[in-house]
Design an enzyme around this catalytic site. Structure first.
Site, mmCIF file in Angstrom:
data_model
loop_
_atom_site.group_PDB
_atom_site.id
_atom_site.type_symbol
_atom_site.label_atom_id
_atom_site.label_comp_id
_atom_site.label_asym_id
_atom_site.label_seq_id
_atom_site.Cartn_x
_atom_site.Cartn_y
_atom_site.Cartn_z
ATOM 1 N N PRO A 181 26.105 20.652 15.370
ATOM 2 C CA PRO A 181 25.860 20.070 16.681
ATOM 3 C C PRO A 181 26.810 20.576 17.762
ATOM 4 O O PRO A 181 28.006 20.704 17.534
ATOM 5 C CB PRO A 181 26.112 18.572 16.458
ATOM 6 C CG PRO A 181 26.619 18.438 15.069
ATOM 7 C CD PRO A 181 26.948 19.779 14.559
ATOM 8 N N GLU A 182 26.256 20.824 18.913
ATOM 9 C CA GLU A 182 27.065 21.068 20.104
ATOM 10 C C GLU A 182 27.000 19.788 20.932
ATOM 11 O O GLU A 182 26.482 18.768 20.467
ATOM 12 C CB GLU A 182 26.531 22.301 20.847
ATOM 13 C CG GLU A 182 26.573 23.538 19.945
ATOM 14 C CD GLU A 182 26.097 24.823 20.610
ATOM 15 O OE1 GLU A 182 26.411 25.029 21.790
ATOM 16 O OE2 GLU A 182 25.410 25.606 19.942
#
Length: 274
Positions: free
Chosen positions: A2-3
Site C-alpha cells: 500500500p501507498e
DNA sequence: ACATTGACCTGGGAGC
DNA sequence: TGCTCCCAGGTCAATG
C-alpha cells in the site's frame, strides 16, 4: 503493497467500527514482523477505547488514553473487519478484538509491516518525527521541497520516494506523478527547474487525491477492509505498461531500473535533460 | 549529510 | 509436474 491512498482507504474503511469502540483483547499469532511486536500491546490495549483513527504518511495511528498503536502495512499487509468468531487463515498474524463482537484482522504474507506502541506524543516517535509534511496539506509546497532538493544528486524518482522529503508516494505513484508532470525519472534533484518542481508537487497531490477517490490501486490482492478492491488501477498511465502506447502520444512506454525499482515512463512526454 | 546497497519475508509467474 | 529464478505496492540499517 500500500501507498498513501491504500492506507487512507483502509483508514476510512475501519473508522466506523473502531473509533469509539472498546478493545477486549489482542491476539498475536506471529510476533516477528518488521520489528518484534512489543508485549506492551498485550499489556496496554485490553479495555482501552480507541479514541481516534488517524493517518500520518503510510502509518495508521489508533490512539487510546494510555498510548497509541502504530500500524504500518509494509508491502503486503491489509486490515479486515470480521465477525469475532471468524477462523484465522494463513498469514493472519494479529487480531484486535472488540467488545462489540467484531475484530480487526491483520494479514501480511511478507511480514514487512509493523505493529508498534508508544506512550509518548506521536510526533516524538523516532519513525514519525523525521517525516516530511503530509502531501495533501498546504505545508507540502515549493518552500518545503525546493531547498531540500537544491543540492541533491539522486534521480528525482528516488528522491520523491524518500520519506524525509515526500511522504506517501511509493513506486506506483512516483511513476505516475513524474509522467503527469512531464519529468524524466532520471533527472537529478538539483537539475529541476522551479517550474518543474511546482508542477511535480501539483501532480503528486493530484494523483494521490484521485487514487483516494477511487479507493486506491488493487494490483494483486489489496482489498479495502470490507473486502472490495480499489479501482485506481485502470487509471494508471505508465505503471506496469511497458511497451503499451502512451495515453498522450502513443509512444511505447519504457521500463528501466532506478534505485533497484522498476521505473516506467514515456520517452517522448518525459524528455531527459542534457 | 548524502548516496548506494543489502536486508527483512513469502508467493506467484515465467521458463526449462 | 516440479524445479529454479526473478519479481513484487516499503524502508530501515549499514557502508562508503
Amino acid at each position: 503493497m500500500p501507498e498513501l491512498p491504500e492506507v487512507e482507504t483502509t483508514r476510512r474503511g475501519i473508522i466506523a467500527q473502531t473509533e469509539g469502540s472498546q478493545v477486549k483483547q489482542i491476539q498475536i499469532r506471529h510476533h516477528q514482523l518488521r520489528w518484534p511486536v512489543p508485549k506492551e500491546l498485550e499489556q496496554h490495549l485490553p479495555n482501552q477505547v480507541i479514541l481516534s483513527v488517524t493517518r500520518r504518511a503510510k502509518y495508521l495511528l489508533l490512539a487510546t488514553q494510555k498510548g497509541t498503536l502504530i500500524i504500518h502495512l509494509g508491502m503486503s499487509g491489509n486490515l479486515r473487519l470480521l465477525p469475532a468468531q471468524t477462523p484465522a487463515q494463513k498469514h493472519d498474524h494479529i487480531d484486535l478484538i472488540f467488545t462489540h463482537g467484531w475484530l480487526l484482522r491483520y494479514h501480511d504474507p511478507r511480514r514487512f509491516g509493523a505493529w508498534l506502541w508508544t506512550d509518548q506524543p506521536i510526533e516524538h516517535h523516532p519513525l514519525i518525527k523525521p517525516l516530511a509534511p503530509e502531501p495533501l496539506s498546504d505545508a507540502f509546497n515549493l518552500d518545503w521541497l525546493a531547498p531540500k532538493l537544491k543540492n541533491r544528486r539522486s534521480p528525482i524518482k528516488t528522491l520523491i520516494m524518500n520519506n524525509h522529503l515526500v511522504v506517501g508516494v511509493g513506486n506506483i505513484y512516483a511513476n505516475e506523478a513524474l509522467f503527469l508532470a512531464g519529468i524524466h525519472p532520471k533527472t537529478l534533484g538539483n537539475q529541476l527547474t522551479e517550474k518543474q518542481l511546482a508542477q511535480l508537487i501539483q501532480q503528486i497531490k493530484q494523483v494521490l487525491s484521485r487514487a483516494i477517490e477511487q479507493g486506491g490501486t488493487t494490483l494483486k490482492d489489496f482489498l479495502t477492509p470490507d473486502g472490495k478492491p480499489g479501482y485506481f488501477e485502470q487509471a494508471l498511465a505508465v505503471y506496469g505498461r511497458e511497451g503499451a502506447p502512451c495515453l498522450v502520444c502513443q509512444t511505447p512506454i519504457e521500463k528501466i531500473v532506478i534505485g533497484q525499482r522498476a521505473t516506467f515512463f514515456c520517452p517522448n512526454c518525459q524528455k531527459a535533460v542534457h
